[in-house]
Design a protein around this motif. Sequence first.
Motif, short mmCIF file in Angstrom:
data_model
loop_
_atom_site.label_atom_id
_atom_site.label_comp_id
_atom_site.label_asym_id
_atom_site.label_seq_id
_atom_site.Cartn_x
_atom_site.Cartn_y
_atom_site.Cartn_z
N GLY A 243 43.90 36.67 33.20
CA GLY A 243 44.75 36.60 34.38
C GLY A 243 45.30 35.20 34.61
O GLY A 243 46.46 35.02 34.99
N LEU A 244 44.46 34.20 34.36
CA LEU A 244 44.92 32.82 34.48
C LEU A 244 46.00 32.51 33.45
O LEU A 244 47.02 31.88 33.76
N GLN A 245 45.77 32.95 32.21
CA GLN A 245 46.75 32.70 31.15
C GLN A 245 48.08 33.40 31.43
O GLN A 245 49.14 32.89 31.08
N ASN A 246 47.99 34.59 32.04
CA ASN A 246 49.20 35.38 32.30
C ASN A 246 49.84 35.06 33.66
O ASN A 246 50.74 35.78 34.10
N HIS A 247 49.34 34.01 34.32
CA HIS A 247 49.89 33.55 35.61
C HIS A 247 49.82 34.63 36.69
O HIS A 247 50.73 34.75 37.53
N GLU A 248 48.74 35.42 36.67
CA GLU A 248 48.54 36.44 37.70
C GLU A 248 47.90 35.85 38.96
O GLU A 248 47.97 36.45 40.03
N PHE A 249 47.27 34.70 38.83
CA PHE A 249 46.67 34.03 39.98
C PHE A 249 47.68 33.07 40.62
O PHE A 249 48.48 32.45 39.93
N GLU B 1 32.81 60.29 38.99
CA GLU B 1 34.12 59.67 38.81
C GLU B 1 34.27 58.41 39.67
O GLU B 1 34.87 57.42 39.23
N GLU B 2 33.71 58.42 40.87
CA GLU B 2 33.79 57.23 41.73
C GLU B 2 33.10 56.04 41.07
O GLU B 2 33.62 54.92 41.07
N ILE B 3 31.92 56.30 40.51
CA ILE B 3 31.19 55.23 39.83
C ILE B 3 31.96 54.77 38.60
O ILE B 3 32.02 53.57 38.28
N ARG B 4 32.59 55.72 37.89
CA ARG B 4 33.36 55.36 36.70
C ARG B 4 34.50 54.41 37.08
O ARG B 4 34.72 53.39 36.40
N GLN B 5 35.21 54.75 38.13
CA GLN B 5 36.34 53.91 38.55
C GLN B 5 35.84 52.54 39.03
O GLN B 5 36.46 51.51 38.72
N HIS B 6 34.74 52.56 39.79
CA HIS B 6 34.18 51.29 40.27
C HIS B 6 33.74 50.42 39.09
O HIS B 6 34.03 49.21 39.04
N THR B 7 33.04 51.03 38.13
CA THR B 7 32.55 50.29 36.97
C THR B 7 33.71 49.77 36.14
O THR B 7 33.69 48.62 35.67
N LYS B 8 34.72 50.59 35.97
CA LYS B 8 35.90 50.18 35.21
C LYS B 8 36.55 48.96 35.86
O LYS B 8 36.96 48.02 35.17
N ARG B 9 36.61 48.97 37.19
CA ARG B 9 37.22 47.85 37.91
C ARG B 9 36.37 46.58 37.77
O ARG B 9 36.90 45.48 37.53
N VAL B 10 35.05 46.73 37.93
CA VAL B 10 34.16 45.57 37.81
C VAL B 10 34.22 44.99 36.41
O VAL B 10 34.30 43.76 36.22
N LEU B 11 34.18 45.84 35.39
CA LEU B 11 34.26 45.37 34.01
C LEU B 11 35.59 44.65 33.76
O LEU B 11 35.63 43.65 33.04
N PHE B 12 36.66 45.20 34.35
CA PHE B 12 37.96 44.54 34.19
C PHE B 12 37.92 43.13 34.79
O PHE B 12 38.41 42.17 34.18
N ILE B 13 37.35 43.02 35.99
CA ILE B 13 37.30 41.71 36.65
C ILE B 13 36.43 40.75 35.83
O ILE B 13 36.79 39.58 35.64
N GLU B 14 35.30 41.24 35.34
CA GLU B 14 34.40 40.38 34.57
C GLU B 14 35.07 39.82 33.32
O GLU B 14 34.82 38.68 32.93
N THR B 15 35.90 40.61 32.69
CA THR B 15 36.51 40.20 31.43
C THR B 15 37.96 39.75 31.56
O THR B 15 38.52 39.20 30.61
N GLY B 16 38.57 39.99 32.74
CA GLY B 16 40.00 39.75 32.86
C GLY B 16 40.42 38.50 33.59
O GLY B 16 41.62 38.21 33.68
N ILE B 17 39.47 37.74 34.13
CA ILE B 17 39.84 36.56 34.93
C ILE B 17 40.56 35.52 34.07
O ILE B 17 41.62 35.01 34.46
N LEU B 18 40.00 35.20 32.92
CA LEU B 18 40.64 34.18 32.08
C LEU B 18 42.00 34.63 31.58
O LEU B 18 42.96 33.85 31.53
N ARG C 228 44.80 34.02 45.37
CA ARG C 228 45.11 35.44 45.29
C ARG C 228 45.27 35.83 43.82
O ARG C 228 45.65 35.02 42.98
N TRP C 229 44.96 37.10 43.54
CA TRP C 229 45.10 37.63 42.17
C TRP C 229 45.88 38.92 42.23
O TRP C 229 45.40 39.92 42.76
N GLU C 230 47.09 38.89 41.69
CA GLU C 230 47.90 40.09 41.61
C GLU C 230 47.89 40.57 40.16
O GLU C 230 48.66 40.10 39.31
N SER C 231 46.99 41.50 39.88
CA SER C 231 46.77 41.98 38.52
C SER C 231 47.81 43.02 38.13
O SER C 231 48.17 43.88 38.94
#
Length: 563
Positions: free
Chosen positions: A317-323, A298-315, A346-349
Motif C-alpha cells: 500500500g505504501l509503494q502504491n501510494h494508497e496511504f 463466512e463471516e470469519i472467512r471474510q474477517h480473516t481474509k481482511r486481516v491477512l490482507f492488512i498484515e501483508t498489504g501495508i508495504l 488514512r489508507w484507501e485500499s
Amino acid sequence: MTVQNNSFTKLELKHLEMLFDASKEGLWDMQPDGSVKFFNQNFYKDFEVNLKASTLTEWKALIHPEDRVSFSNNVSNQTLNGIEDFVSEYRVRNRRGEFVWIEAKGVAKFDQQGKFEYMVGSHSNISHRKNAEAQIYHLAYHDQLTGLYNRAMLVKKLIYEQHAQMLYLNLSKFRTINDTYGYERANEVLRAFANILKVYFVEIGDVFRVDADEFAILLPSAIEEIKLKGQLILIKEQFQAALHELGTGMEIAINIGRAMHSDTSSAADGSLRMMEEAKWAMLYGKKRGFDYCIDYNEEIRQHTKRVLFIETGILNGLQNHEFYMTYQPIVSLGSERVAMMEALMRWESETFGMIMPDEFIPIAEKTRTIIKLGEFALDSACQTVRKMLDTANVSIPISINISAIQLFDSSFYQYVLKTLAKYSLSGAHIIFEITESVALDMTTRTIEVIKLFRALGIKIALDDFGSGYSSLASILNIPFDFIKIDKAIIHKMVMDSEIKIFMGALMYLCHSKGLMVISEGIETAVMCDKVAELQTDYLQGFYYAKPMKAAAAEAYLGLAERS
C-alpha cells in the motif's frame, strides 16, 4: 540349496555346511511342491521349523497375521509371473513368542517354458534396523513432551487421509505460566492438558500438539454434536482442576475453533484448508473473548481474509501510494485561530476501500510495519510544513502520533534527524503524541527517549488521557508539553457535573505544572462552551474542522489567517 549333480565331494559339502552355520544369515531352498530346507542351524534354531523337512505352510504359520497375506501374494506373484530376483520384509514369531523382523532375499529359477523349478535365498534378522527406523519415525511424528502426534504428522494425515472435522485448541495466556513459574511447571501444565485430551478423544480421533500452546483433534463426522460439546465442557473443567492440583493458582482459558472438511474440493486441498479454517475460527473467538467452540463460517472467512490482507498489504500500500495524511486543526481558546494541526493517517485500499487507523495500526504494530508507516507520516508532515513555509510563510507545528515500537526503535532518532535536515526544519515544527499506556509501561526509558527529542526542540504531547489508563503519575513524572484529554471524557463531562469538577481540578494541576491542555472531540457549541469554562488551552474536533488532505488544510489555513 539343491545340488543337481555330484560335483561336490562329501568333504566339500561338509565344509559348505560349516560355512552356512558360521554365517549370520539363514539360507533356504524351496521346491515347486512347497517343500523347504533350511540351512544354518545357528540362525533357524530360534524358530519352530524342521531344518531338513519343512514346508512353506509351516513357515507361513510363523509369520505375523498382519504380514501373512502380503507374503502369500508375493510368493504367488514371483512363481507365477517369472520374477527371478526379489526382496521382502515381514515379521516372524520366534520360539519365545516374540516377533522379529526378517528380510528375505531370493533368486527363482525357471525353465525355458517359464515353469518354476526352484528358489534359493537368505533370511536376515533386521529387527535392530526396524526398531531404529521405528524410533526415528516416532521422533519425527510425535511430540517429545506430551507423547502426542506432532504438526508433521497432522500435515501427513491431512494430505493422505480425509477427515470430517477438526478442532483447534489454544491455551490462552499460557506464556504467563512460563514467565511466572518457569518452564518445568509450564511443561507439567502441557502434559496435564495432553493427558486430558487423550482420555476424551484418543479412542474416537487423533490428537496432536501443533505448537507450544496449540493442539488439534481430528474427528469423524459420526460423533454426536451433544456428546462433543459435553466433552469440551468436561475438558475445561478437568483442566482447571489439574491447574489447581499443580498449584499454579491460575485459570487458563481454552479457545476452540472448528472446521469441517469440504466435499467440493480434493481430499488433500480440503483437509489442509480445514486446518487453517479451524485455527482462524479459534483466533476469531480468542480475540473476542468467546468461551465456547467457534465454528468457521463466512463471516470469519471474510474477517480473516481482511486481516491477512492488512498484515501483508501495508508495504504494498505504501509503494502504491494508497496511504495519505490528513490534517485536523487545533485552535486556541478565545481567538479560535489555528495553533497547530494533528496529522492523521488514512489508507484507501484498492481492494477493501477505506481502512481506518484503529484497524490497521494494531496489526502494523504486531508485524512491525509500523516503522515504515511512521517514517511515511513524519516525512509527509515535514513536507507539508515546508510547503506552508515556502508558499505562505505560515509556520504551524504538526503533531504526529508515535507508537511505542517507533519510539523505542534505535533507528527512529536518526530518521528524525535526517528528515528534519532533508526539509530544513527545526524540531519546533514537530510535536510527537504518545499514548498514556506507553508512558505507564516504560516510565524510566520513556523519560530518557523524550529528553532526546526535546533537546531537538520537539514538543511532546500525552495523547488520549483518561481513555482507560488514567494516572496522574504520568503527568507528574514525565516531561510532557501538552496533555490531550480524550474525547470520551469530554462527552461525559457535558452530562455529568462530577466529571466537570474532576476536569476543573485536572486543568488546575496541568497549568500548575506548566502543561498546556488540548480538549479533543469538540463537536458542538455546547461542548465548546463547557470546556471554555474550564479554561482549556486548545480545542480540537469536528465543530471546527474534520481531518482534511494537505491541499485542503493549506486552503483552510489561508482562510483562517485572513479571518
